[in-house]
Write an enzyme that holds these catalytic residues in place. Structure first.
Site, mmCIF file in Angstrom:
data_model
loop_
_atom_site.group_PDB
_atom_site.id
_atom_site.type_symbol
_atom_site.label_atom_id
_atom_site.label_comp_id
_atom_site.label_asym_id
_atom_site.label_seq_id
_atom_site.Cartn_x
_atom_site.Cartn_y
_atom_site.Cartn_z
ATOM 1 C CD GLU A 1 -1.334 -6.162 4.540
ATOM 2 O OE1 GLU A 1 -0.659 -6.308 3.628
ATOM 3 O OE2 GLU A 1 -1.509 -5.170 5.245
ATOM 4 C CB CYS B 1 -0.649 -0.112 1.184
ATOM 5 S SG CYS B 1 -2.290 0.626 0.826
ATOM 6 C CG HIS C 1 -3.496 -3.381 3.438
ATOM 7 N ND1 HIS C 1 -2.288 -2.982 3.641
ATOM 8 C CD2 HIS C 1 -3.974 -1.984 2.539
ATOM 9 C CE1 HIS C 1 -2.251 -1.596 4.028
ATOM 10 N NE2 HIS C 1 -3.165 -1.114 3.098
HETATM 11 N N1 GLN Z 1 -1.528 6.823 2.418
HETATM 12 C C1 GLN Z 1 -1.723 5.761 1.775
HETATM 13 C C2 GLN Z 1 -2.979 6.632 1.217
HETATM 14 O O1 GLN Z 1 -4.679 7.188 1.588
HETATM 15 C C3 GLN Z 1 -1.134 4.492 1.894
HETATM 16 C C4 GLN Z 1 -2.977 3.632 2.483
HETATM 17 C C5 GLN Z 1 -2.221 2.253 2.972
HETATM 18 O O2 GLN Z 1 -0.837 2.148 3.232
HETATM 19 N N2 GLN Z 1 -3.355 1.830 3.113
HETATM 20 O O3 GLN Z 1 -3.199 5.988 0.155
#
Ligand code: GLN
Length: 554
Positions: free
Chosen positions: A530, A402, A528
């Site tokens: 994970e 992410c 994600h």
């Molecule tokens: N802050 C980034 C976004 O909002 C990544 C978010 C995250 O890593 N969950 O796009």
């Protein structure tokens, strides 16, 4: 007429499901952190191993509608379900233990309950009634339990109540459970209470008083537990069990010991040896079949016999609270089980990398892989970019999750493509080259809660890429939680320099996965992975990352 017949049928089906489903409630006493979530998950796993369909639910007594707006330092990781709910991290344990996808009925907070009741009141649904904690709030809570049973069609729903018995916050939830037992009786509802039996140094004895008092606290709320799970650091012995049994009115065999373990996956087996699932099924008058636990026993065997270690650096800004990265940690461990490695995490505070005298050679000296997980906000970003650059230029396997993908493309844009002032709008509103930017629909959003891109989205994987080799699939579904996206304006330029966009969400033309073929393993994704890793089935990306880490030679 037709409609009302349909309505009657629906009511009947609802009632039928309510009647057929059994409910287990897991409460906690004495103090937090006793492993209520693991207790609930273990019970669910054992019931599933007996052939029953189970579903799980967590009640959190705070006033936030969901943990999505909370800092990870307050609350630990926010777990995301396939249907896009931001939930408590215990749901991650549930999914990893029972290997079932949970949903919006699985995490209920006081915030959700109260806002739903107030919304109904404003709509006029209560037809002039005075709205009260009992019965309106308590009914709403009970309905959420029934809804989980009915919508999941599970044989048994296991509901964990967050917090500790006696907390003001959870008192209405406890009242609802009392009423629930009245409605459903002992044959359909069962209470498991987890407590602490501390060992006192000096007097060299285990103490039952905190457990006794905690049972009294529960009884004051009108609930008599059926099973007590005692957390301790040694076996209780007969005398202690007799005492808890006498003072707590609990049959001795219903006292289940939860002795400290090194590996949480051991707990179901320890409970199984004490027949917890048979006690539950007997009370529910459900048939007891043999358990299918061989796969789990094999897992424990693997975990207890890991011969080699491998170090992976995890670069984040909340590293002082490991729970903030719980699913990432678990996913790394799962990949380790498959490759017979104990994964040692080198926790690197990204801000520490920003210092002028930061010695990256020293910090990453023993690491065979560098992972940059998700995160929000500007703090520590430059440190993460430095870590990513270090991984790229030293051929160390890199996995970006992410935010970790956004970092990877920014780093690449800055240092490989020489794009000046490459950044994300999230970190620098005025940057000249927003490689990561807000999508048009995000620009008009006012509320922060529940408005990220959340839950499952499809991703098409490009043929002849490392990603395709890893997933062995053309299309995948992965869970998201982010607001910003890769800015397609820069795609061509980055491609020209060798970056490959190996995963795309085609309907919205959004970048999902990138890789850099000139590097042994440089892969990052906007989602994600994970959340989908399981102890017996590591996620393909973690699996491949760990394999690359094992193969890494300086
Ligand atoms: N802050 C980034 C976004 O909002 C990544 C978010 C995250 O890593 N969950 O796009």
């Amino acid at each position: 007429m037709k409609e009302s017949l349909g309505g009657v049928l629906l009511d009947f089906l609802f009632l039928w499901e309510v009647i057929m489903t059994k409910y287990v409630f897991v409460t906690g006493g004495v103090c937090s952190g006793l492993g209520k979530g693991i207790t609930a998950s273990s019970i669910a796993l054992l019931l599933k191993a007996k052939g029953y369909k189970v579903f799980m639910q967590k009640f959190d007594p705070y006033m936030n509608v969901d943990p999505g707006t909370m800092s990870p330092i307050q609350h630990g990781e926010v777990f995301v379900t396939a249907d896009g709910c931001e939930t408590d991290l215990d749901l991650g344990h549930y999914e990893r233990f029972i290997d079932e996808e949970l949903n919006y009925t699985s995490n209920i907070t006081n915030g959700k309950i109260y806002s739903s009741v107030i919304e109904k009141e404003r709509r006029g649904d209560y037809l002039g009634a005075t709205i009260q904690i009992v019965p309106h709030i308590s009914n709403e809570i009970k309905n959420k339990i029934y809804e989980a049973g009915v919508s999941s069609k599970a044989d048994i729903v296991i509901t964990e109540i967050g917090g500790t018995v006696g907390d003001i916050e959870s008192s209405v939830m406890m009242e609802s459970l009392r009423q629930f037992r009245m409605e459903q009786g002992v044959e359909n509802s069962l209470f498991v209470h987890t407590t602490l039996v501390p060992y006192l140094f000096g007097s060299n004895e285990l103490k039952t008083k905190p457990t006794q008092n905690s049972i009294i606290d529960l009884r004051r709320l009108g609930i008599q537990p059926d099973i007590i799970v005692t957390r301790s650091n040694m076996e209780l012995g007969d005398a202690i069990k007799n005492k808890i049994s006498l003072f707590g009115s609990i049959p001795k065999e219903n006292i289940i010991e939860a002795i400290d373990v090194n590996n949480i996956y051991q707990i179901p087996i320890n409970f199984h040896k004490q027949n917890i699932e048979d006690i539950i099924l007997n009370q529910f008058k459900l048939p007891i079949q043999p358990s299918n636990l061989k796969y789990w026993e094999d897992l424990i065997d693997t975990v207890s016999n890991l011969k080699k270690e491998i170090e992976i650096s995890l670069v984040g800004k909340y590293v002082e609270l490991h729970d903030a990265y719980l699913s990432v940690m678990e996913a790394l461990k799962h990949a380790g089980y498959k490759h017979n490695r104990k994964v040692i995490i080198n926790w690197v505070n990204s801000e520490s990398l920003e210092k002028e005298n930061a010695n990256l050679d020293e910090i990453f000296k023993n690491s065979k892989g560098i992972l940059v997980p998700g995160g929000f906000g500007q703090r520590g970003i430059e440190g993460k970019i430095k870590a990513c650059e270090y991984a790229r230029t030293h051929n160390i396997p890199y996995l970006g999750l992410c935010l970790g993908m956004q970092i990877a493309v920014i780093e690449f844009a800055r240092h490989v493509c020489q794009i000046e002032d490459a950044s994300s709008r999230e970190f620098k509103e005025t940057c000249k080259n927003p490689i990561i930017d807000l999508m048009a629909e995000q620009k008009t959003i006012i509320n922060m809660g529940g408005t990220l891109r959340l839950g499952n989205y499809e991703c098409s994987i490009q043929k002849n890429t490392l990603t395709h080799k890893i997933y062995k699939a053309d299309k995948i579904l992965e869970r998201h939680r982010h607001r910003y996206e890769f800015n397609n304006k820069y795609k061509e330029e980055l491609e020209k320099h060798g970056l490959v966009f190996s995963g795309i969400n085609e309907p919205s033309n959004l970048v999902e996965i990138i890789e850099y073929p000139k590097h042994p393993f440089f892969v990052a994704c906007q989602f994600h992975p994970e959340f989908k890793s399981r102890p017996t089935r590591p996620h393909p990306l973690f699996d491949a990352f760990l394999k690359a880490a094992i193969d890494y030679k300086k």
